[in-house]
Motif scaffolding. Structure first.
Motif, PDB file in Angstrom:
ATOM      1  N   GLY A  91     -22.964 -56.954 -94.642  1.00 33.29           N
ATOM      2  CA  GLY A  91     -22.665 -56.836 -96.066  1.00 33.29           C
ATOM      3  C   GLY A  91     -21.193 -56.579 -96.333  1.00 33.29           C
ATOM      4  N   ALA A  92     -20.595 -55.675 -95.542  1.00 34.31           N
ATOM      5  CA  ALA A  92     -19.170 -55.377 -95.729  1.00 34.31           C
ATOM      6  C   ALA A  92     -18.315 -56.605 -95.444  1.00 34.31           C
ATOM      7  N   ALA A  93     -18.641 -57.328 -94.354  1.00 36.04           N
ATOM      8  CA  ALA A  93     -17.863 -58.513 -94.011  1.00 36.04           C
ATOM      9  C   ALA A  93     -18.025 -59.604 -95.059  1.00 36.04           C
ATOM     10  N   SER A  94     -19.245 -59.817 -95.531  1.00 36.14           N
ATOM     11  CA  SER A  94     -19.492 -60.857 -96.537  1.00 36.14           C
ATOM     12  C   SER A  94     -18.803 -60.522 -97.849  1.00 36.14           C
ATOM     13  N   LEU A  95     -18.869 -59.266 -98.266  1.00 38.56           N
ATOM     14  CA  LEU A  95     -18.190 -58.858 -99.496  1.00 38.56           C
ATOM     15  C   LEU A  95     -16.677 -59.013 -99.341  1.00 38.56           C
ATOM     16  N   GLY A  96     -16.174 -58.686 -98.146  1.00 36.55           N
ATOM     17  CA  GLY A  96     -14.751 -58.854 -97.896  1.00 36.55           C
ATOM     18  C   GLY A  96     -14.323 -60.304 -98.034  1.00 36.55           C
ATOM     19  N   LEU A  97     -15.136 -61.230 -97.501  1.00 32.85           N
ATOM     20  CA  LEU A  97     -14.820 -62.650 -97.618  1.00 32.85           C
ATOM     21  C   LEU A  97     -14.862 -63.098 -99.078  1.00 32.85           C
TER      22      LEU A  97
END
Length: 604
Positions: free
Chosen positions: A96-102
């Motif tokens: 979730g953190a990585a996807s939101l960052g992208l």
């Protein structure tokens, strides 16, 4: 290295780490672009002056590089998200953190396009930076969580922020965010000179204009962040000494915060681009350290009892004993010899006595750089040190300091040394000292020491850098003669340490360190000591041909060389630990005396 996640498959957190680093570089480039006011140097988007190739105009070139790196960062972020979804599909915090960052990174790219077409809008710049910091925080948090799952015994990535220390950490992170965004607003509104007095803008009167208010709020945020961070640093060293990642990240954040303030104090209106870039990179590094700190506090949550045990253990030891152990971490005897070569490098390069304060800052920075490297080395070698009679009484293997304290102290003073030398001496000397730290810690301590019998031969380059630091500090440059000082120390290192290795061969064998006497035997080591000594002395006699030293030096080098060759000859022909130990001590004195003769010759 790859570890295994909970499902038994191999886990690889490095795509997330690559995305974190890429975003960090993007923030630095964007900050430099904003400072030099080149954010709209390319009048169109996504091309620059209608073409895809780099422009000739320097301001537009910076804008072009920033845009190109933005595209590269998006690609790296996509790779990181795909890898995270494959490696950690069951962990929604990481994915979730990585996807939101992208997702925010894509929004950020569109906002960057808007900024490039708009006039200088301060709130857009602040929003742009704020989004960048959030994106960086998301990828860093995902990276720390992934590495936590990879570590031994990590069973989950649950976060816990119920403890006072954790809430304090979160408050400092919020203040840090407000600090950096408000600073961007101040710069964007040209309000940096709005307040002419301190701490208020006009004596005790309240600000009248919007710029004055923003400047005042920024000052208050700076003050609040500094005080809160200082308190967090104190608490970490009291209650988190057994929590290595938390203690190291807290220490690094504190050093970076106050180092940025030091750089800011040294910056004027015509500050060079490298200083502006370093200033912004330090701010981004401070933010990254605080994000790592908060993620580590949540992931490696500790009970009140554990924190209290650390505090009690700290109170049980005397301040004098604690300070003495920290000093021992720096390997002060070794550092003293390195400082002799540093000071000699200053005098030889300048051919006169260097200014007093330049000498003070150079030697202080050199002590911190070499001492910090030594402390980190003792953290890395803590297990091996416990197996060796010569080193088992060092502070970490003996238990007087925790591994976290040793690493945090080493990282802290190493970072501080670089900024001190850059701010108070010059950039070249600072970069050389940083190269020495990296050489000793990464190249020697981590990669070479336990992998090759040539560890000391190649690793000797780390100890050969200090005279270059001194030369660069005094002259602001390097030349061919200065490199011969490096070569002398480089050639001196193998016979010096092989003599010690002969005496401590059993220690090195127990620790699994492939020193020459352990791998090739005593006879070969004695011959190599004699051979390298001959080469070293021959090199020292060539120095006058390259403008280093005159007749006084040459006579001294001949006498000192004959003394050292005589000692090495006895080691080669007679052997025995007693003669090897004398060779070890004599070689230390030889190097100090050789540089002393060079100094005398330069001053005559």
């Amino acid at each position: 290295m790859q570890g295994r996640n909970l499902s038994g498959t191999r886990s690889n957190p490095y795509p997330l780490l690559a995305a974190s680093v890429a975003v960090f570089i993007l923030i630095v480039l964007g900050s430099v672009l904003r400072v030099i006011e080149a954010g709209a140097a390319c009048p169109d988007w996504p091309t620059c002056f209608g073409v895809w190739t780099p422009p000739q105009y320097s301001g537009a070139w910076w804008d072009y590089v920033h845009r190109a790196w933005s595209a590269i960062t998006v690609l790296i972020a996509v790779w990181a998200v795909v890898a995270a979804r494959s490696e950690y599909a069951s962990n929604r915090k990481i994915t979730g953190a990585a996807s939101l960052g992208l997702g925010l990174l894509l929004v950020q790219a569109l906002l960057g396009a808007l900024l490039s077409q708009a006039d200088r809008v301060s709130w857009l710049s602040a929003l742009h930076l704020g989004l960048s910091l959030i994106i960086q925080a998301l990828f860093i948090a995902a990276t720390v969580a992934a590495m936590h799952r990879q570590s031994a015994g990590a069973s989950s990535a649950a976060l816990a922020y119920r403890r006072p220390f954790a809430r304090h950490s979160a408050a400092v992170l919020v203040l840090s965010f407000a600090l950096m965004v408000s600073g961007t607003l101040v710069a964007g509104m040209d309000a940096s000179e709005a307040c002419q007095s301190w701490p208020l803008c006009n004596g005790l009167a309240l600000p009248a204009a919007a710029g004055d208010w923003i400047n005042l709020v920024h000052r208050l945020v700076v003050l609040g962040t500094g005080l809160s961070l200082a308190a967090l640093f104190w608490q970490a060293w009291r209650t988190q000494k057994s929590n290595t990642l938390v203690l190291v990240s807290t220490t690094a954040a504190a050093v970076l915060f106050f180092s940025q303030a030091l750089l800011g104090a040294r910056m004027g209106q015509d500050a060079p681009v490298y200083l502006l870039g370093l200033h912004t990179a330090t701010a981004a590094g401070f933010w990254a350290a605080m994000v790592i700190q908060l993620a580590a506090v949540g992931l490696y949550a500790r009970s009140d009892g554990e924190a209290a045990a650390d505090a009690i253990a700290g109170r049980a030891r005397s301040l004098k004993g604690f300070a003495g152990d920290l000093l021992m971490l720096t390997k002060p005897i070794v550092v003293a010899l390195l400082l002799v070569t540093t000071f000699a490098g200053m005098i030889i390069g300048l051919k006169s006595w260097p200014p007093f304060w330049l000498t003070v800052w150079t030697l202080l920075g050199g002590f911190m750089a070499a001492g910090g490297s030594g402390a980190i080395n003792q953290y890395i070698d803590r297990s091996d040190d416990g197996k060796m009679q010569r080193t088992q009484k060092r502070p970490i293997p003996s238990g007087r300091l925790t591994p976290g304290e040793g690493l945090a102290f080493g990282v802290g003073i190493s970072l501080a040394s670089f900024y001190l030398i850059v701010a108070m001496v010059n950039l070249l000397a600072g970069l050389l000292s940083l190269a020495g730290i990296i050489y000793y810690v990464l190249i020697y301590s981590i990669f070479l020491k336990k992998t090759t019998v040539q560890n000391i031969v190649i690793g000797g380059g780390a100890g050969a850098i200090p005279p270059l630091v001194g030369w660069a500090a005094a002259t602001g440059s390097l030349n061919i003669p200065s490199l011969f000082l490096f070569a002398v120390v480089f050639m001196w290192t193998p016979p010096h340490f092989w003599a010690l290795a002969l005496v401590r061969a059993k220690d090195y064998a127990r620790a699994g360190v492939p020193m020459l006497p352990v791998i090739r035997g005593e006879h070969e080591t004695r011959w190599q000591i004699f051979l390298y000594t001959l080469e070293l002395v021959g090199l020292t006699l060539l120095l006058p041909l390259f403008g280093l030293g005159g007749s006084v030096y040459f006579v001294g080098a001949v006498l000192l060389g004959l003394w050292l060759i005589s000692s090495a000859w006895r080691v080669w022909k007679q052997g025995g630990n007693k003669l090897a130990w004398k060779m070890y001590r004599y070689s230390s004195m030889y190097l100090a005396f050789l540089f002393a003769v060079l100094v005398v010759d330069a001053l005559l």
